[in-house]
Design an enzyme around this catalytic site. Structure first.
Site, PDB file in Angstrom:
ATOM      1  N   THR A   1      -9.985  -6.464  -2.023  1.00  0.00           N
ATOM      2  CA  THR A   1     -11.226  -5.018  -1.825  1.00  0.00           C
ATOM      3  C   THR A   1     -12.524  -4.844  -1.821  1.00  0.00           C
ATOM      4  OG1 THR A   1      -9.207  -3.949  -2.415  1.00  0.00           O
ATOM      5  CG2 THR A   1     -11.193  -2.210  -2.822  1.00  0.00           C
TER       6      THR A   1
ATOM      7  N   ARG B   1      -6.294  -1.548  -3.664  1.00  0.00           N
ATOM      8  CA  ARG B   1      -6.665  -1.724  -5.679  1.00  0.00           C
ATOM      9  C   ARG B   1      -6.084  -2.325  -5.166  1.00  0.00           C
ATOM     10  NH1 ARG B   1      -3.445   3.730  -8.461  1.00  0.00           N
ATOM     11  NH2 ARG B   1      -5.072   5.058  -8.042  1.00  0.00           N
ATOM     12  N   CYS B   2      -6.149  -3.937  -4.060  1.00  0.00           N
ATOM     13  CA  CYS B   2      -6.353  -4.921  -4.025  1.00  0.00           C
ATOM     14  C   CYS B   2      -7.702  -6.303  -4.415  1.00  0.00           C
ATOM     15  CB  CYS B   2      -6.295  -5.437  -2.726  1.00  0.00           C
ATOM     16  SG  CYS B   2      -5.829  -6.732  -2.440  1.00  0.00           S
ATOM     17  N   GLY B   3      -6.354  -6.981  -4.865  1.00  0.00           N
ATOM     18  CA  GLY B   3      -7.900  -7.900  -4.896  1.00  0.00           C
ATOM     19  C   GLY B   3      -8.633  -8.582  -4.421  1.00  0.00           C
TER      20      GLY B   3
END
Length: 357
Positions: free
Chosen positions: A49, A45-47
């Site tokens: 990803t 859930r990361c930018g």
């Protein structure tokens, strides 16, 4: 924790560590000996990803050449890797169709960090973000607000930090999440390609094991040398391979010091006294050094000892034994033997290369 620190300090490569796979089973990283590795801590859930897609593309392109990506989900950065490893794996399979191995969730910083990451960070500390890049500047601003001295620590800064590991388990380079995957691929190609990796791995060795070099290996190295390019196939070189360790010891004694870093064998390269043939001899020497590297041997190209030998009457017996024709001169000597050190690569100035298009 103290014992883990001692073990990490004594470790020589990533192969000294074990990790747990997505089923909780212990896996020794020694299973990956001989492969080029990209070790990465990830989050779903990361930018960053979407990098999963780029990583899978790299894996599909180079896995047949002995390249592996080792994925370690980590929930330490913004709690952006929630859920179990099974849930994470399902997410990555459905959304990015990944095929490279995913291991159990770990911590990469702090009191509970995995010893593998203690080792990785000790080998390659934080090199900084490129603040000329928009994403790099954003990361630098964000982290500096939390800790003005964040860049002085080797800690992992965020998700998708990557470490490139050579086929023999050495940590070569660290990449921050903002680094371009194309740059990583360029570095990786130098390791995946066996010729390029041999070139990149060669170092000048100045410490050798007390172990003779097998005659057969020296013959192979000399053969590789004389197959170097030569203008008009003139082959102007003359090569003398010194295996007589008593001769080497005697000349060292006469000199009052070790001229050749205690190497057990020498390769002496001679060129015409009129100055011709030096370019060809340089190509010959490079062939021999790379051949030696490919066979687990180390070399060091020596010019200073040649000047000493030529100017010191006490060492004339050594030159006499080489039986160099009168119209030739000793140009350089390669010290050769089994390495007793693993020097780091010295920086190279890429700005000296310009492309004329």
């Amino acid at each position: 924790m103290a014992m883990m620190g001692v073990l990490t300090l004594s470790a020589q490569s990533v192969y000294d560590y074990s990790v747990k796979d997505d089923a909780g089973k212990d896996v020794s990283l020694a299973e990956y000996k001989g492969k080029v590795l990209l070790i990465v801590n990830t989050a779903t859930r990361c930018g960053f990803t979407p990098q999963y897609k780029e990583l899978e593309a790299l894996y599909e392109k180079y896995s047949k050449d002995g390249f592996e990506i080792l994925d370690f989900p980590c929930n330490q950065f913004g709690q952006q890797a929630p859920g179990t490893i099974q849930e994470i794996h399902q997410f990555c399979t459905v959304n990015f169709n990944i095929n490279f191995p995913q291991f159990d969730k770990i911590e990469v910083n702090g009191a509970n960090e995995h010893p593998l990451y203690t080792f990785l960070k000790a080998q390659k500390g934080f090199g900084g973000f490129d603040t000329n890049d928009q994403r790099g500047k954003f990361m630098d601003d964000m982290l500096r607000k939390k800790d003005a001295n964040y860049d002085k620590k080797s800690d992992i800064k965020w998700n998708f930090t990557k470490f490139l590991v050579s086929r023999d388990g050495r940590v070569l380079k660290r990449y921050e999440p903002t680094d371009k995957l194309s740059d990583i691929e360029a570095d990786m190609q130098m390791e995946v390609n066996p010729v390029l990796s041999n070139i990149m791995a060669r170092r000048s060795i100045r410490k050798y094991l007390d172990k003779p070099v097998e005659h057969e290996k020296l013959e192979t190295i000399a053969l590789a040398g004389i197959n170097a390019p030569s203008g008009m196939n003139r082959q102007p070189w003359i090569v003398r391979v010194v295996e007589d360790q008593k001769l080497i010891a005697d000349v060292n004694q006469a000199a009052g010091r070790s001229l050749f870093y205690d190497a057990p064998a020498l390769i002496c390269v001679c060129t015409p006294a009129n100055g011709r043939g030096e370019l060809d001899a340089g190509l010959l020497g490079e062939n021999m050094m790379l051949a030696a590297q490919s066979m687990g041997l180390g070399t060091c190209c020596l010019g200073g000892p040649v000047r000493f030998l030529l100017s010191n009457e006490k060492c004339k017996f050594f030159l006499d034994r080489l039986d160099i024709p009168a119209d030739y001169k000793l140009n350089y000597i390669l010290a050769i033997g089994y390495p007793n050190e693993q020097p780091d690569a010295k920086p190279r100035d890429a700005s000296k290369v310009k492309y004329i298009k």
